[in-house]
Design a protein around this motif. Structure first.
Motif, PDB file in Angstrom:
ATOM      1  N   LEU A   1       0.811  -1.216   0.000  1.00  0.00           N
ATOM      2  CA  LEU A   1       0.000   0.000   0.000  1.00  0.00           C
ATOM      3  C   LEU A   1       0.845   1.267   0.000  1.00  0.00           C
ATOM      4  CD1 LEU A   1      -2.705  -1.175   2.539  1.00  0.00           C
ATOM      5  CD2 LEU A   1      -2.941  -0.971   0.060  1.00  0.00           C
ATOM      6  N   LEU A   2       2.156   1.107  -0.179  1.00  0.00           N
ATOM      7  CA  LEU A   2       3.062   2.255  -0.172  1.00  0.00           C
ATOM      8  C   LEU A   2       3.815   2.357  -1.500  1.00  0.00           C
ATOM      9  CD1 LEU A   2       4.511   1.722   3.389  1.00  0.00           C
ATOM     10  CD2 LEU A   2       2.886   3.481   2.713  1.00  0.00           C
TER      11      LEU A   2
ATOM     12  N   ASN B   1       1.642   6.113  -1.040  1.00  0.00           N
ATOM     13  CA  ASN B   1       0.288   6.543  -1.363  1.00  0.00           C
ATOM     14  C   ASN B   1       0.179   8.041  -1.175  1.00  0.00           C
ATOM     15  OD1 ASN B   1      -0.382   6.982   1.519  1.00  0.00           O
ATOM     16  ND2 ASN B   1      -0.320   4.746   1.640  1.00  0.00           N
TER      17      ASN B   1
ATOM     18  N   VAL C   1       2.321   8.822  -4.395  1.00  0.00           N
ATOM     19  CA  VAL C   1       1.909   8.052  -5.569  1.00  0.00           C
ATOM     20  C   VAL C   1       1.454   8.970  -6.699  1.00  0.00           C
ATOM     21  CG1 VAL C   1      -0.545   7.668  -5.066  1.00  0.00           C
ATOM     22  CG2 VAL C   1       0.777   5.881  -6.199  1.00  0.00           C
TER      23      VAL C   1
ATOM     24  N   PRO D   1       6.275  -0.933  -4.905  1.00  0.00           N
ATOM     25  CA  PRO D   1       6.082  -0.883  -3.451  1.00  0.00           C
ATOM     26  C   PRO D   1       7.395  -0.591  -2.744  1.00  0.00           C
ATOM     27  CG  PRO D   1       4.932  -2.758  -4.388  1.00  0.00           C
ATOM     28  CD  PRO D   1       5.745  -2.167  -5.498  1.00  0.00           C
TER      29      PRO D   1
ATOM     30  N   HIS E   1      -5.781  -0.349  -2.679  1.00  0.00           N
ATOM     31  CA  HIS E   1      -4.574  -0.213  -3.492  1.00  0.00           C
ATOM     32  C   HIS E   1      -3.918   1.113  -3.142  1.00  0.00           C
ATOM     33  CE1 HIS E   1      -2.104   0.487  -7.138  1.00  0.00           C
ATOM     34  NE2 HIS E   1      -2.056  -0.833  -7.189  1.00  0.00           N
ATOM     35  N   ARG E   2      -2.610   1.207  -3.364  1.00  0.00           N
ATOM     36  CA  ARG E   2      -1.897   2.425  -2.990  1.00  0.00           C
ATOM     37  C   ARG E   2      -2.446   3.657  -3.706  1.00  0.00           C
ATOM     38  NH1 ARG E   2       1.733  -0.186  -6.612  1.00  0.00           N
ATOM     39  NH2 ARG E   2       2.413  -1.494  -4.905  1.00  0.00           N
TER      40      ARG E   2
ATOM     41  N   ARG F   1      -5.466   4.594  -1.590  1.00  0.00           N
ATOM     42  CA  ARG F   1      -5.287   4.706  -0.147  1.00  0.00           C
ATOM     43  C   ARG F   1      -4.774   6.100   0.212  1.00  0.00           C
ATOM     44  NH1 ARG F   1      -1.092   2.096   4.152  1.00  0.00           N
ATOM     45  NH2 ARG F   1      -2.601   1.373   5.672  1.00  0.00           N
TER      46      ARG F   1
END
Length: 391
Positions: free
Chosen positions: A161-162, A164, A168, A176, A237-238, A241
């Motif tokens: 998840l990173l 974000n 992102v 990731p 998902h990043r 998020r």
């Protein structure tokens, strides 16, 4: 502050990783006496970078170990020998809590009088709280798996998840990434400390207990929102998020973090922005509508902030009860007025280096900051002074 809350408690920790050591550190800063049980060559943590700068020819000092072992004592014993195991047994007979991160297979010994597994320790030390801290716990199909910090981060779902939010947006194709430091392992350490205290709380009624901690579970709990969303069929998902508006906001001389969850906080933000016409749209009085129009709101906020200084925004925002803060550099934190006021740092002595300002604790007790007993211990210092547990 008067007597610290865990004064009189004795904790032994056998740690080669961050999670177990951090659990002991959290107990130690609250007043417990912590004893690092190390092999004759020292814990593997003593060799972990980064290292503190010191004179030419001096043995490197791990900043990580110095932090984790601050205020503790050190006892060396070779657990591959009967004498070493007997020395540890003598120590445990005088301890309230034993924290151990050795692999399961390494805990077993053909001689149950020397074994460190759950059943053997319980039989020999029925009042001891035995805390096992492993990446995936002491039971289950992954109990014997080894893992590093990055393994635990990704096994808990956090790594996927990173990055974000703003990251992102700026770097949409980035793979990731890993959170800096030892985030997942420290979550395991927090769970281990809480588990130890919970078992200690009822020890008079039920005796000592075995506490099984999995760092993966602890880190997984941090991403609870992602798990909750599975209930409606969503897989986070990043890219998705992020807070619908707010988050990391670039300014002319740095960044701020902004998050408004309550209506009064939104009202304060509108005033902070100068009550622009777009923010006075009656539809934005509804929090759901603000979420739907998050990207639009963020565009306006960023256009406003990018020509202003961080300190000006933070000062006025806090006056208006807007949850907002500066993204600080390490130097900013060490010399920050708020950090100084809260007593977050304390100078501690480190051999061959001198006094080093060290983070003490994230909490206050009875309204006052806690304090460290001192810096990290010299290897085997208890042995050198002929400590009673080895005599």
């Amino acid at each position: 502050m008067g007597t610290p809350p865990l004064d009189g408690l004795r904790v032994a920790v056998h740690a080669s990783g961050v999670a177990a050591a951090y659990a002991a550190r959290l107990l130690g800063v609250q007043g417990a006496e912590v004893i690092f049980v190390e092999p004759p060559c020292g814990s593997a943590l003593r060799g972990e970078p980064p290292f503190l700068a010191q004179g030419e020819g001096a043995k490197p000092t791990s900043a990580l170990f110095a932090y984790l072992a601050a205020g503790a004592r050190s006892m060396t014993c070779d657990l591959a020998t009967g004498d070493g195991q007997a020395a540890l047994g003598a120590l445990l007979s005088e301890c309230d809590i034993f924290i151990d991160d050795s692999p399961r297979a390494g805990r077993r010994n053909p001689n149950p009088g020397l074994s460190l597994d759950e059943a053997a320790l319980s039989a020999r030390h029925p009042q001891l709280v035995h805390v096992s801290v492993l990446p995936f716990g002491a039971y289950g199909p992954k109990a014997d798996w080894q893992a590093s910090e990055i393994t635990v981060q990704h096994a808990s779902g956090e790594g996927n998840l990173l990055p974000n939010g703003l990251s992102v947006e700026l770097f949409p194709d980035r793979a990731p990434v890993k959170i800096a430091g030892h985030f997942a392992e420290m979550q395991g350490g927090i769970a281990a400390a809480l588990g130890a205290l919970s078992a200690l709380w009822v020890r008079d009624e039920v005796g000592g207990q075995f506490v099984d901690i999995a760092s993966q579970d602890a880190a997984l709990a941090v991403g609870a929102f992602a798990i909750q969303r599975l209930g409606d069929g969503s897989i986070e998902h990043r890219v998705e998020r992020s807070f619908r508006y707010g988050g990391v906001i670039p300014c002319v001389d740095g960044h701020v973090e902004l998050l408004t969850l309550e209506q009064r906080q939104w009202d304060g933000l509108v005033k902070l922005l100068g009550s622009p016409q777009w923010a006075l749209d009656p539809a934005l009085a509804d929090s759901l509508e603000r979420s739907r129009r998050g990207p639009e709101i963020n565009r306006h906020i960023r256009e406003w902030a990018i020509v202003r200084k961080v300190d000006d925004i933070v000062a006025e925002g806090q006056r208006l009860s807007v949850p907002i803060g500066r993204y600080k550099t390490p130097v900013d934190i060490l010399h920050g007025a708020q950090e100084h006021h809260r007593g977050l740092f304390q100078p501690v002595p480190i051999s061959e280096i001198g006094l080093v300002n060290m983070l003490v604790s994230p909490v206050h007790v009875d309204g006052a900051p806690l304090s460290l007993r001192g810096g990290p211990p010299e290897l085997g210092e208890m042995n050198k002074v002929g400590a009673e547990v080895l005599s």
